[in-house]
Design a protein around this motif. Structure first.
Motif, PDB file in Angstrom:
ATOM      1  N   ALA A 205       0.829  -1.200   0.000  1.00 18.91           N
ATOM      2  CA  ALA A 205       0.000   0.000   0.000  1.00 18.91           C
ATOM      3  C   ALA A 205       0.864   1.250   0.000  1.00 18.91           C
ATOM      4  O   ALA A 205       0.520   2.254  -0.635  1.00 18.91           O
ATOM      5  CB  ALA A 205      -0.918  -0.015   1.212  1.00 18.91           C
ATOM      6  N   LEU A 206       2.013   1.196   0.674  1.00  9.53           N
ATOM      7  CA  LEU A 206       2.913   2.355   0.708  1.00  9.53           C
ATOM      8  C   LEU A 206       3.509   2.612  -0.674  1.00  9.53           C
ATOM      9  O   LEU A 206       3.659   3.768  -1.084  1.00  9.53           O
ATOM     10  CB  LEU A 206       4.026   2.135   1.732  1.00  9.53           C
ATOM     11  N   ASP A 207       3.860   1.549  -1.394  1.00 11.57           N
ATOM     12  CA  ASP A 207       4.366   1.717  -2.762  1.00 11.57           C
ATOM     13  C   ASP A 207       3.354   2.485  -3.608  1.00 11.57           C
ATOM     14  O   ASP A 207       3.714   3.384  -4.373  1.00 11.57           O
ATOM     15  CB  ASP A 207       4.627   0.357  -3.410  1.00 11.57           C
ATOM     16  N   LEU A 208       2.065   2.122  -3.462  1.00  8.72           N
ATOM     17  CA  LEU A 208       1.028   2.792  -4.239  1.00  8.72           C
ATOM     18  C   LEU A 208       0.891   4.249  -3.814  1.00  8.72           C
ATOM     19  O   LEU A 208       0.756   5.150  -4.650  1.00  8.72           O
ATOM     20  CB  LEU A 208      -0.310   2.066  -4.062  1.00  8.72           C
ATOM     21  N   ALA A 209       0.960   4.496  -2.510  1.00  9.61           N
ATOM     22  CA  ALA A 209       0.837   5.867  -2.003  1.00  9.61           C
ATOM     23  C   ALA A 209       1.973   6.758  -2.511  1.00  9.61           C
ATOM     24  O   ALA A 209       1.787   7.977  -2.670  1.00  9.61           O
ATOM     25  CB  ALA A 209       0.812   5.863  -0.476  1.00  9.61           C
ATOM     26  N   GLN A 210       3.134   6.173  -2.770  1.00  7.40           N
ATOM     27  CA  GLN A 210       4.299   6.959  -3.168  1.00  7.40           C
ATOM     28  C   GLN A 210       4.412   7.146  -4.681  1.00  7.40           C
ATOM     29  O   GLN A 210       5.364   7.771  -5.150  1.00  7.40           O
ATOM     30  CB  GLN A 210       5.569   6.294  -2.631  1.00  7.40           C
ATOM     31  N   THR A 211       3.454   6.631  -5.441  1.00 10.79           N
ATOM     32  CA  THR A 211       3.473   6.840  -6.890  1.00 10.79           C
ATOM     33  C   THR A 211       2.851   8.187  -7.228  1.00 10.79           C
ATOM     34  O   THR A 211       2.101   8.770  -6.447  1.00 10.79           O
ATOM     35  CB  THR A 211       2.702   5.721  -7.627  1.00 10.79           C
ATOM     36  N   GLU A 212       3.169   8.678  -8.410  1.00  8.00           N
ATOM     37  CA  GLU A 212       2.647   9.968  -8.865  1.00  8.00           C
ATOM     38  C   GLU A 212       1.210   9.806  -9.357  1.00  8.00           C
ATOM     39  O   GLU A 212       0.938   9.016 -10.272  1.00  8.00           O
ATOM     40  CB  GLU A 212       3.536  10.499 -10.003  1.00  8.00           C
ATOM     41  N   PRO A 213       0.256  10.536  -8.782  1.00 10.34           N
ATOM     42  CA  PRO A 213      -1.159  10.373  -9.172  1.00 10.34           C
ATOM     43  C   PRO A 213      -1.408  10.581 -10.669  1.00 10.34           C
ATOM     44  O   PRO A 213      -2.218   9.865 -11.269  1.00 10.34           O
ATOM     45  CB  PRO A 213      -1.881  11.436  -8.331  1.00 10.34           C
ATOM     46  N   HIS A 214      -0.730  11.550 -11.288  1.00 13.38           N
ATOM     47  CA  HIS A 214      -0.946  11.814 -12.713  1.00 13.38           C
ATOM     48  C   HIS A 214      -0.489  10.629 -13.560  1.00 13.38           C
ATOM     49  O   HIS A 214      -1.141  10.275 -14.555  1.00 13.38           O
ATOM     50  CB  HIS A 214      -0.209  13.092 -13.136  1.00 13.38           C
ATOM     51  N   TRP A 215       0.626  10.021 -13.163  1.00 13.67           N
ATOM     52  CA  TRP A 215       1.112   8.834 -13.892  1.00 13.67           C
ATOM     53  C   TRP A 215       0.143   7.667 -13.710  1.00 13.67           C
ATOM     54  O   TRP A 215      -0.165   6.952 -14.672  1.00 13.67           O
ATOM     55  CB  TRP A 215       2.505   8.463 -13.384  1.00 13.67           C
ATOM     56  N   ILE A 216      -0.346   7.496 -12.478  1.00  8.85           N
ATOM     57  CA  ILE A 216      -1.298   6.423 -12.207  1.00  8.85           C
ATOM     58  C   ILE A 216      -2.575   6.613 -13.025  1.00  8.85           C
ATOM     59  O   ILE A 216      -3.132   5.667 -13.586  1.00  8.85           O
ATOM     60  CB  ILE A 216      -1.649   6.369 -10.697  1.00  8.85           C
ATOM     61  N   GLN A 217      -3.041   7.859 -13.120  1.00  2.89           N
ATOM     62  CA  GLN A 217      -4.248   8.132 -13.904  1.00  2.89           C
ATOM     63  C   GLN A 217      -4.034   7.802 -15.376  1.00  2.89           C
ATOM     64  O   GLN A 217      -4.925   7.269 -16.044  1.00  2.89           O
ATOM     65  CB  GLN A 217      -4.654   9.598 -13.747  1.00  2.89           C
ATOM     66  N   LYS A 218      -2.830   8.116 -15.893  1.00  2.43           N
ATOM     67  CA  LYS A 218      -2.530   7.821 -17.287  1.00  2.43           C
ATOM     68  C   LYS A 218      -2.436   6.323 -17.542  1.00  2.43           C
ATOM     69  O   LYS A 218      -2.926   5.816 -18.557  1.00  2.43           O
ATOM     70  CB  LYS A 218      -1.206   8.506 -17.665  1.00  2.43           C
ATOM     71  N   GLU A 219      -1.819   5.584 -16.597  1.00  2.00           N
ATOM     72  CA  GLU A 219      -1.615   4.145 -16.780  1.00  2.00           C
ATOM     73  C   GLU A 219      -2.857   3.328 -16.427  1.00  2.00           C
ATOM     74  O   GLU A 219      -3.069   2.249 -16.995  1.00  2.00           O
ATOM     75  CB  GLU A 219      -0.442   3.678 -15.910  1.00  2.00           C
ATOM     76  N   PHE A 220      -3.672   3.823 -15.503  1.00  2.00           N
ATOM     77  CA  PHE A 220      -4.819   3.048 -15.028  1.00  2.00           C
ATOM     78  C   PHE A 220      -6.117   3.828 -15.234  1.00  2.00           C
ATOM     79  O   PHE A 220      -6.760   3.694 -16.261  1.00  2.00           O
ATOM     80  CB  PHE A 220      -4.630   2.659 -13.557  1.00  2.00           C
TER      81      PHE A 220
END
Length: 423
Positions: A205-220
């Protein structure tokens, strides 16, 4: 002022409801079965310790049931709904705002409460009060967002040292807990998302929290990006103290016995239609679209298979069971095929609007069914006392198709004749 949200979750809710009126089963393993007593849908703590998995077919654990004397119950939905209502009423007395999330979960709005009382103490008070007034044990997770409150509640259940309450408002505590939990434990992260995230090196869960939200939105998707923000303490999901109106209502069941007779199927479809109409009126909505489906078993390759679905629009928006029933029977006639052993059927209502906004058909008279609302209201009021006291002939009289519930417990809180007696 930073938001504070608590998630209150009942422990092993269905199993706890069954144990509540059976003190002889307090420390014994217990399981609750799905419709037609097919699979395990709830387990007590003792049953989990024996290795019984959620969703396992009951025939696969018959040996364990005999060996360990496991108590077996059919799903008693009336009991569970009534006990849920009691728990939620207690929570509404303790918190300024409550969102009922499911039958055994609720979010509480606690913003500002920390200025008057320690949040852990408040959670402990919630546990004690709900337990004393209803007999149901709960765990409480407290955090700045709904997603973090879910994680806090998970920790409250997993770690006995917490005594059922976890305050996760401190960012450092949030990070320590997230580092311990796999990403699959994050609210909304299912199996497929977990696999994709793991392939990208996001394991916890910490790995996910430390990702960039904009990148996550683009990838997912924007939904997963919102989850990342929630894990970082940014509240993106507001509390809904008033549940939004439903967009559709589905009533369906697997049959206790296979149906080959069309008359019996009409009774089943009629029963589901009447129940859907009752739910629709409870929502103060009217529907314009109705769907009917029937199918044979998906798991018996030895039998001929058939399934079909049909949808049509009603002449006008309505919640009158008579209108819904007439249309559902016409739809059934269009898809029925003789010679098959049907295992399941159901109906769905959709295209809703409020009762005040429902439009009449072009050829409807001004006084079309003028007494319909009053009649339906009286029928619903009578049936709230005991379901099935008043029904239409189209719902059928003999219900051989009804789902099998061989281990059904009494209606301890819903039927006078089932009240426990102390001798």
């Amino acid at each position: 002022m930073k938001p504070v949200i608590a998630l209150v979750d009942c422990n092993n809710f269905y199993a706890s409801c069954e144990k509540l009126f059976r003190p002889d089963l307090k420390h014994k393993p217990l399981i609750v079965l799905s419709n037609n007593d097919g699979c395990v849908v709830a387990r007590s703590r003792e049953a989990k310790a024996l290795g019984i998995k959620m969703g396992v077919p009951v025939f696969q654990v018959r040996g364990l049931i005999r060996e360990h004397g496991i108590a077996v119950f059919s799903s008693n939905y009336a009991l569970y709904a009534d006990m849920s209502s009691r728990v939620m009423r207690v929570l509404e007395m303790l918190a300024p705002e409550v969102e009922i999330y499911s039958i055994d979960e609720a979010f509480l709005e606690l913003t500002g409460v920390s200025h008057a009382v320690n949040l852990t103490d408040f959670g402990t008070q919630v546990r004690a009060t709900v337990g004393q007034w209803t007999g149901i044990a709960v765990c409480v997770g407290i955090a700045p967002t709904k997603t973090l409150a879910k994680l806090a509640n998970h920790a409250a259940k997993q770690y006995p040292a917490t005594r059922g309450v976890v305050d996760l408002t401190d960012p450092e505590r949030q990070r320590r807990l997230m580092a311990l939990l796999p990403v699959s434990e994050v609210w909304g992260i299912g199996r497929r998302l977990t696999l994709r995230l793991n392939q990208l090196g996001i394991k916890t869960a910490l790995d996910l929290a430390q990702t960039e939200p904009h990148w996550i939105q683009k990838e997912f998707s924007i939904v997963v990006a919102r989850t990342v923000r929630e894990l970082n303490g940014e509240s993106c999901l507001e509390l809904e103290s008033v549940a939004p109106p439903k967009k559709q209502i589905v009533c369906s069941r697997s049959f206790g016995e296979r149906i080959m007779d069309k008359h019996a199927m009409r009774g089943a479809i009629g029963q589901y239609t009447a129940r859907a109409g009752e739910k629709l009126r409870h929502e103060k909505q009217v529907a314009k679209r109705i769907t009917v489906f029937i199918r044979t078993s998906l798991f018996n390759a030895a039998e001929p298979s058939y399934g079909n679905t049909v949808t049509s629009e009603l002449l006008r928006h309505t919640s009158d069971t008579r209108d819904l029933l007439a249309q559902s029977h016409r739809l059934l006639d269009s898809i029925w095929r003789d010679g098959y052993r049907y295992a399941k059927a159901g109906i769905m209502l959709s295209d809703f609007c409020s009762e005040a906004q429902g439009q009449r058909g072009l050829f409807d008279g001004i006084e079309s069914r003028p007494h319909s609302p009053g009649l339906m209201k009286v029928i619903d009021q009578i049936n709230q006392q005991k379901r099935g006291l008043v029904f239409l002939a189209g719902q059928g009289i003999k219900k051989e198709w009804s789902m099998r519930r061989d281990y059904l417990s009494p209606g301890y809180t819903t039927h006078w004749q089932d009240l426990p007696r102390v001798i």
